[in-house]
Design a protein around this motif. Structure first.
Motif, PDB file in Angstrom:
ATOM      1  N   ALA A 156      -5.176  -8.618  -6.366  1.00 55.18           N
ATOM      2  CA  ALA A 156      -6.515  -8.058  -6.524  1.00 55.18           C
ATOM      3  C   ALA A 156      -6.468  -6.596  -6.103  1.00 55.18           C
ATOM      4  CB  ALA A 156      -7.514  -8.838  -5.679  1.00 55.18           C
ATOM      5  N   GLU A 157      -7.411  -5.800  -6.589  1.00 50.34           N
ATOM      6  CA  GLU A 157      -7.375  -4.367  -6.332  1.00 50.34           C
ATOM      7  C   GLU A 157      -8.714  -3.849  -5.839  1.00 50.34           C
ATOM      8  OE1 GLU A 157      -4.111  -2.803  -9.602  1.00 50.34           O
ATOM      9  OE2 GLU A 157      -6.190  -3.098 -10.249  1.00 50.34           O
ATOM     10  N   LEU A 158      -8.648  -2.856  -4.977  1.00 49.78           N
ATOM     11  CA  LEU A 158      -9.796  -2.050  -4.593  1.00 49.78           C
ATOM     12  C   LEU A 158      -9.603  -0.686  -5.232  1.00 49.78           C
ATOM     13  CD1 LEU A 158     -10.060  -3.100  -0.853  1.00 49.78           C
ATOM     14  CD2 LEU A 158     -11.791  -3.541  -2.607  1.00 49.78           C
ATOM     15  N   VAL A 159     -10.573  -0.255  -6.034  1.00 50.22           N
ATOM     16  CA  VAL A 159     -10.429   0.972  -6.813  1.00 50.22           C
ATOM     17  C   VAL A 159     -11.606   1.899  -6.548  1.00 50.22           C
ATOM     18  CG1 VAL A 159      -9.126  -0.218  -8.613  1.00 50.22           C
ATOM     19  CG2 VAL A 159     -11.593   0.010  -8.844  1.00 50.22           C
ATOM     20  N   GLY A 186      -2.402  -3.435   0.697  1.00 53.40           N
ATOM     21  CA  GLY A 186      -1.413  -2.367   0.765  1.00 53.40           C
ATOM     22  C   GLY A 186      -1.908  -1.116   0.076  1.00 53.40           C
ATOM     23  N   ARG A 187      -1.725   0.043   0.716  1.00 53.85           N
ATOM     24  CA  ARG A 187      -2.223   1.311   0.162  1.00 53.85           C
ATOM     25  C   ARG A 187      -1.412   1.707  -1.063  1.00 53.85           C
ATOM     26  NH1 ARG A 187      -1.498   6.983   1.245  1.00 53.85           N
ATOM     27  NH2 ARG A 187       0.129   6.529   2.767  1.00 53.85           N
ATOM     28  N   MET A 188      -2.117   2.185  -2.114  1.00 53.80           N
ATOM     29  CA  MET A 188      -1.472   2.552  -3.370  1.00 53.80           C
ATOM     30  C   MET A 188      -1.675   4.025  -3.737  1.00 53.80           C
ATOM     31  SD  MET A 188      -0.196  -0.354  -4.267  1.00 53.80           S
ATOM     32  CE  MET A 188       0.322   0.027  -5.935  1.00 53.80           C
ATOM     33  N   PHE A 189      -2.566   4.733  -3.062  1.00 56.04           N
ATOM     34  CA  PHE A 189      -2.940   6.086  -3.505  1.00 56.04           C
ATOM     35  C   PHE A 189      -2.191   7.142  -2.705  1.00 56.04           C
ATOM     36  CE2 PHE A 189      -5.683   4.913  -0.052  1.00 56.04           C
ATOM     37  CZ  PHE A 189      -5.853   6.072   0.689  1.00 56.04           C
ATOM     38  N   GLY A 190      -2.104   8.336  -3.277  1.00 53.63           N
ATOM     39  CA  GLY A 190      -1.440   9.450  -2.638  1.00 53.63           C
ATOM     40  C   GLY A 190      -2.384  10.293  -1.799  1.00 53.63           C
ATOM     41  N   GLU A 198     -10.278   6.709 -12.625  1.00 54.77           N
ATOM     42  CA  GLU A 198     -10.102   5.493 -11.838  1.00 54.77           C
ATOM     43  C   GLU A 198      -8.871   5.656 -10.945  1.00 54.77           C
ATOM     44  OE1 GLU A 198      -8.087   1.490 -13.013  1.00 54.77           O
ATOM     45  OE2 GLU A 198     -10.210   1.291 -13.549  1.00 54.77           O
ATOM     46  N   VAL A 199      -9.036   5.375  -9.646  1.00 59.21           N
ATOM     47  CA  VAL A 199      -7.950   5.481  -8.679  1.00 59.21           C
ATOM     48  C   VAL A 199      -7.765   4.124  -8.016  1.00 59.21           C
ATOM     49  CG1 VAL A 199      -7.054   6.691  -6.656  1.00 59.21           C
ATOM     50  CG2 VAL A 199      -8.590   7.888  -8.242  1.00 59.21           C
ATOM     51  N   VAL A 200      -6.577   3.532  -8.162  1.00 61.22           N
ATOM     52  CA  VAL A 200      -6.279   2.286  -7.465  1.00 61.22           C
ATOM     53  C   VAL A 200      -5.967   2.636  -6.011  1.00 61.22           C
ATOM     54  CG1 VAL A 200      -4.774   0.275  -7.327  1.00 61.22           C
ATOM     55  CG2 VAL A 200      -5.421   1.192  -9.556  1.00 61.22           C
ATOM     56  N   LEU A 201      -6.803   2.139  -5.106  1.00 60.19           N
ATOM     57  CA  LEU A 201      -6.661   2.474  -3.690  1.00 60.19           C
ATOM     58  C   LEU A 201      -5.765   1.484  -2.946  1.00 60.19           C
ATOM     59  CD1 LEU A 201     -10.394   3.345  -2.916  1.00 60.19           C
ATOM     60  CD2 LEU A 201      -8.538   4.933  -3.462  1.00 60.19           C
ATOM     61  N   TYR A 202      -6.043   0.193  -3.119  1.00 65.47           N
ATOM     62  CA  TYR A 202      -5.305  -0.846  -2.400  1.00 65.47           C
ATOM     63  C   TYR A 202      -5.055  -2.026  -3.329  1.00 65.47           C
ATOM     64  CZ  TYR A 202      -7.022   1.774   1.640  1.00 65.47           C
ATOM     65  OH  TYR A 202      -7.317   2.772   2.537  1.00 65.47           O
ATOM     66  N   ARG A 203      -3.959  -2.724  -3.074  1.00 63.37           N
ATOM     67  CA  ARG A 203      -3.635  -3.954  -3.792  1.00 63.37           C
ATOM     68  C   ARG A 203      -3.396  -5.064  -2.786  1.00 63.37           C
ATOM     69  NH1 ARG A 203       0.101  -2.413  -8.141  1.00 63.37           N
ATOM     70  NH2 ARG A 203      -1.869  -1.873  -9.161  1.00 63.37           N
ATOM     71  N   TYR A 204      -3.936  -6.241  -3.094  1.00 63.30           N
ATOM     72  CA  TYR A 204      -3.840  -7.371  -2.166  1.00 63.30           C
ATOM     73  C   TYR A 204      -2.465  -8.021  -2.262  1.00 63.30           C
ATOM     74  CZ  TYR A 204      -4.850 -11.740   0.232  1.00 63.30           C
ATOM     75  OH  TYR A 204      -4.816 -12.814   1.087  1.00 63.30           O
ATOM     76  N   LEU A 205      -1.817  -8.167  -1.107  1.00 62.92           N
ATOM     77  CA  LEU A 205      -0.495  -8.784  -0.993  1.00 62.92           C
ATOM     78  C   LEU A 205      -0.674 -10.144  -0.339  1.00 62.92           C
ATOM     79  CD1 LEU A 205       1.306  -5.598   0.376  1.00 62.92           C
ATOM     80  CD2 LEU A 205       1.045  -6.314  -2.014  1.00 62.92           C
ATOM     81  N   PRO A 206      -0.693 -11.224  -1.109  1.00 63.48           N
ATOM     82  CA  PRO A 206      -1.108 -12.519  -0.552  1.00 63.48           C
ATOM     83  C   PRO A 206      -0.169 -13.072   0.512  1.00 63.48           C
ATOM     84  CG  PRO A 206      -0.266 -12.770  -2.792  1.00 63.48           C
ATOM     85  CD  PRO A 206      -0.382 -11.304  -2.549  1.00 63.48           C
ATOM     86  N   GLU A 207       1.146 -12.894   0.343  1.00 64.22           N
ATOM     87  CA  GLU A 207       2.054 -13.432   1.360  1.00 64.22           C
ATOM     88  C   GLU A 207       1.874 -12.744   2.713  1.00 64.22           C
ATOM     89  OE1 GLU A 207       3.096 -12.650  -1.682  1.00 64.22           O
ATOM     90  OE2 GLU A 207       3.823 -14.549  -2.528  1.00 64.22           O
ATOM     91  N   GLN A 208       1.502 -11.471   2.691  1.00 63.19           N
ATOM     92  CA  GLN A 208       1.272 -10.738   3.940  1.00 63.19           C
ATOM     93  C   GLN A 208      -0.174 -10.840   4.414  1.00 63.19           C
ATOM     94  OE1 GLN A 208       2.948  -9.223   1.250  1.00 63.19           O
ATOM     95  NE2 GLN A 208       4.889  -9.787   2.198  1.00 63.19           N
TER      96      GLN A 208
END
Length: 424
Positions: free
Chosen positions: A256-259, A281-285, A267-277
């Motif tokens: 899942a993503e927070l944008v 996780g941060r995705m943006f610069g 559109e900027v993808v900010l975070y992506r959900y890492l289910p095992e952790q």
């Protein structure tokens, strides 16, 4: 819609041609004019490019673009005349248009509370379907973004990405906000994006089921009124809206993503959900750190946001034993495990949600703090929110703290998903 195969010489946005540009070129016809274009949101909408400004066009932020203006339009409003266009996975909203029923008339029907029991309105609304893997969207404020980074789950009012992919600026997306500031023009707005596990997790907010929300006075709610027709209030668009079943939390799906969406439609993808952790996780610069000016309590340089376990969770069975599970729809459902060797495919899957009764009102449990439970009303109305002293958290969501000793009938309800049905 027309699909035709033809090749192009340069990039649609007017930039320098790349090695794959011959296979990427698409031209579309929109409102009688032809434009170069790129599909977005898996073909749900198109970004069209122009050398001249026009109504609805924004500045193209791509450096060096030879076509300095762009606009986002729904796929159903254009014809592809050159190039190979993706076939959208979702079914568009459909209506029996005729001389007596124009699209503007459908819009008027969708916006009138007098039509909440109209069979035609319901039939049009129910043509917008959710399938396993449908991409869903919920528009967020900065406060709500911070809440999701700290563990909030998908809840309440949401939309198919297919129906709203052409809305890309904060001003356009304001109609979908649920925080009570739907009329505010912020320079950035946020969204949660995930994939549906099963259609049973969603309901159309018809007046027959959510009459309490339809009758809610302005002083007792946040966000736009609930019309009861199943459509979002909008002076321009016909947008089918959904609510999570019983207004309950839904487990996050893998990746899942927070944008974020800026005022130029980026559109900027900010975070992506890492289910095992169990973490975002941060995705943006670093160039996008300024987007967090309106996000309380979040340091944009933080790499991970670990979220606590929630009462609502996915459960699966493998070889007769029960495990917490991960959903990666439409086709992958497995045991939650950090090591790859233990990520077994589950044979069955269910959503486990705790329910209880408090002061004669059915509720779901969204947080468990021992002697105190955070509860959410299943069917809010003015009488029940007054009796419970519940507060409106966002549009349609009413919660309160309940002493565990005063509640009754605590039970965990398993909603079974039929994994054998690929068309779900």
């Amino acid at each position: 819609m027309v699909f035709a195969g033809q090749v192009a010489a340069d990039r649609p946005d007017g930039g320098a041609p790349g090695p794959e540009s011959a296979t990427e070129r698409i031209r579309v016809r929109y409102n009688g004019d032809d434009y170069s274009a790129e599909p977005i949101a898996k073909g749900a909408a198109y970004e069209i490019f122009s050398t001249e400004p026009g109504a609805g066009f924004l500045r193209n932020p791509r450096p060096g673009a030879r076509k300095p203006y762009r606009r986002f339009v729904p796929a159903v409003e254009i014809n592809v005349i050159e190039g190979r266009a993706p076939i959208p996975a979702e079914q568009p909203l459909s209506a029996p248009l005729s001389r007596n029923l124009s699209w503007s008339a459908v819009h008027a029907l969708s916006q009138s509370r007098r039509n909440v029991d109209d069979e035609l309105v319901a039939r049009i609304r129910l043509s917008a379907k959710i399938f396993r893997g449908t991409r869903m969207v919920k528009v967020l404020s900065g406060r709500q973004l911070a809440g999701h980074l700290h563990g909030w789950l998908p809840q309440g009012f949401c939309y198919r990405e297919f129906d709203v992919a052409h809305l890309r600026t904060p001003a356009e997306l304001s109609v979908l906000r649920s925080d009570g500031d739907d009329g505010r023009a912020d320079p950035v707005v946020f969204a949660l994006r995930w994939r549906a596990i099963d259609p049973s997790d969603y309901q159309a907010p018809f007046a027959a089921d959510f009459g309490g929300l339809v009758r809610m006075a302005p002083g007792d709610r946040l966000g736009s009124p609930v019309l009861g027709t199943g459509f979002a209030p909008s002076g321009q668009h016909v947008i089918p809206e959904f609510v999570t079943a019983n207004l309950a939390d839904l487990p996050l799906t893998a990746f899942a993503e927070l944008v974020a969406y800026t005022d130029d439609g980026t559109e900027v993808v900010l975070y992506r959900y890492l289910p095992e952790q169990r973490a975002w996780g941060r995705m943006f610069g670093p160039q996008w750190r300024g987007l967090f000016a309106a996000v309380p309590g979040i340091a944009p340089e933080q790499e991970y946001f670990v979220i606590p376990p929630a009462p609502t969770r996915l459960m699966g069975r493998h070889h007769g034993a029960e495990y917490e599970a991960i959903a990666d729809p439409p086709g992958e459902f497995r045991v939650l495990a950090k090591t790859r060797a233990a990520r077994y495919a589950v044979e069955s899957l269910s959503r486990r949600t705790p329910y209880l009764g408090w002061r004669r009102a059915p509720c779901t449990v969204v947080r468990d703090e021992g002697d105190w439970l955070r509860v959410r009303l299943v069917r809010p109305d003015i009488e029940s929110i007054t009796r419970l002293g519940a507060g409106c958290i966002e549009r349609g969501i009413y919660e309160a703290w309940a002493p565990r000793a005063e509640t009754a009938g605590y039970r965990e309800v398993d909603i079974e998903y039929d994994l054998r049905n690929p068309a779900a």
